[in-house]
Design an enzyme around this catalytic site. Structure first.
Site, PDB file in Angstrom:
ATOM      1  N   SER A 233       0.818  -1.214   0.000  1.00  0.00           N
ATOM      2  CA  SER A 233       0.000   0.000   0.000  1.00  0.00           C
ATOM      3  C   SER A 233       0.851   1.264   0.000  1.00  0.00           C
ATOM      4  O   SER A 233       2.043   1.237   0.319  1.00  0.00           O
ATOM      5  CB  SER A 233      -0.905   0.006   1.230  1.00  0.00           C
ATOM      6  OG  SER A 233      -0.127   0.101   2.410  1.00  0.00           O
ATOM      7  N   LYS A 259      29.561 -14.685  26.056  1.00  0.00           N
ATOM      8  CA  LYS A 259      29.745 -13.676  27.097  1.00  0.00           C
ATOM      9  C   LYS A 259      29.215 -14.215  28.424  1.00  0.00           C
ATOM     10  O   LYS A 259      28.287 -14.997  28.468  1.00  0.00           O
ATOM     11  CB  LYS A 259      29.005 -12.377  26.747  1.00  0.00           C
ATOM     12  CG  LYS A 259      29.589 -11.632  25.556  1.00  0.00           C
ATOM     13  CD  LYS A 259      28.880 -10.320  25.325  1.00  0.00           C
ATOM     14  CE  LYS A 259      29.179  -9.313  26.417  1.00  0.00           C
ATOM     15  NZ  LYS A 259      30.570  -8.830  26.384  1.00  0.00           N
TER      16      LYS A 259
END
Length: 393
Positions: A233, A259
């Protein structure tokens, strides 16, 4: 040395994580990578590299009861007891549109996985659970109106109001993980990608790279070199959004797993940077196929891509044969998802501050994510390798 298991390894997220784990940069981090799928998948079909560290197993159904899952894991995967890191990307979404049913099914699967892995893997230390940007209510943005956001969407935004919040499975999954991890020796994190752009070996109900790739590639066959209007659209044409490259998502999962400083239950957005619009991106994507991407033709765009494919059904076989493509894939494309993705009329890009604060600095342009996925699909004979100077058939 760490041992990883990926649940949902044939999906768009799990495949990317598995490939990232096998990447040379992580070779010393994980001594073994166990990739699990529900349905049978051979190594050749998977498109994953032949690597001594990779074990590919199927038939682990997390909708079974936990005792059966434990028994199958132990029976089929002798090394499962050495697992230290879990990457969870298994979802059950294709059988229903009912959000409450999806919430119940996926929360049960998640609990089953955690209870099974706690039992079989005493050295378990980390679980990465993928949820997604619908945590912020993208599915309900038009209903929420001004209550949606604000953008950029941050991890600490409050949850949606009831009754919308009651149907979102990502909330239930996060609550389940908080409960299951309480007092345990392992940590978990919530990884929230936006719509993922990537390759996967099988048709998938949420593959935007595949649907756009087929749409443009078939256009290039029918009308090479010509204009292809954006099929969404006008409102969606200029909306700001961020997609997530499959490689970026996979590498971020591995980055977090390596980590030790994340908080238990911490959530992280992950997406490409900078954000984009279809007005910027569509011409670039069309250009890959030798086409000229233009603005939408009307207020509501092209109404139905599936009907367009069926209208040209007699041309598909010749297209597939010309480029030696695997037959029939075009008719399995999830055009409903394509239509939804290209018609969202609101800004919805993610804030990436928190992921960058972990030291993760990989950025990828949206065009690059699509092209990487399309090249994988071309190698797998799913998309054509197009001579952009070719004449119309």
């Amino acid at each position: 040395m760490a041992v990883a298991v990926v649940f949902g390894a044939s999906g768009i997220s799990g495949w990317g994580i598995t490939k990232a784990l096998l990447d040379a940069k992580t070779q010393n981090a994980f001594s073994k990578i166990i990739a699990l799928t529900n349905r049978s998948l051979s190594l050749a079909e998977s498109g994953l590299p032949d690597d001594d560290r990779l074990q590919l197993h199927s038939g682990i159904d997390l909708q079974a009861n936990v005792d059966d899952v434990i028994a199958k894991l132990r029976e089929r995967i002798p090394s499962i007891g050495n697992v230290t890191h879990v990457f969870y990307t298994a979802f059950s979404t294709s059988h229903t549109d009912n959000q409450l049913m999806m919430k119940a099914s996926n929360t049960k699967m998640l609990r089953t996985m955690v209870e099974a892995m706690e039992t079989v893997a005493p050295s378990l230390s980390f679980i990465a659970v993928q949820t997604g940007s619908n945590h912020y209510g993208i599915l309900f943005a038009e209903v929420l109106g001004e209550r949606f956001g604000p953008v950029p969407l941050k991890e600490d935004l409050p949850r949606l109001p009831s009754p919308l919040r009651d149907s979102l499975m990502f909330y239930a999954m996060a609550d389940e993980m908080d409960e299951l991890s309480r007092g345990k020796s392992w940590k978990w994190c919530d990884i929230r990608p936006d719509m993922i752009v990537g390759y996967l070996p099988r048709p998938n109900s949420h593959s935007i790279a595949e649907s756009i790739g087929y749409y443009l590639a078939f256009h290039a066959y029918l009308t090479p070199g010509e204009e292809v209007p954006f099929p969404g659209s006008e409102a969606a044409w200029n909306a700001k959004f961020s997609l997530t490259g499959q490689g970026v998502l996979g590498n971020f999962n591995v980055h977090l797993a390596c980590k030790n400083s994340i908080e238990n239950g911490e959530a992280f957005n992950i997406a490409n940077k900078p954000f984009t619009t279809w007005a910027s991106l569509w011409p670039l994507l069309a250009g890959y196929w030798g086409l000229k991407g233009t603005a939408p033709v009307g207020h509501h765009g092209i109404p139905d891509a599936a009907s367009w494919v069926l209208d040209n059904m007699d041309r598909v076989k010749g297209w597939e044969e010309k480029y030696s493509m695997k037959p029939g894939r075009l008719f399995k494309i999830p055009w409903r998802y394509f239509h939804w993705a290209l018609n969202m009329p609101f800004d919805r890009y993610l804030d990436l501050t928190r992921c960058e604060q972990t030291g993760f600095q990989q950025h990828e342009e949206h065009k690059e994510s699509f092209e990487t996925a399309w090249k994988c699909m071309q190698e797998a004979k799913l998309l054509p390798i197009v001579d952009k100077s070719s004449t119309p058939p």
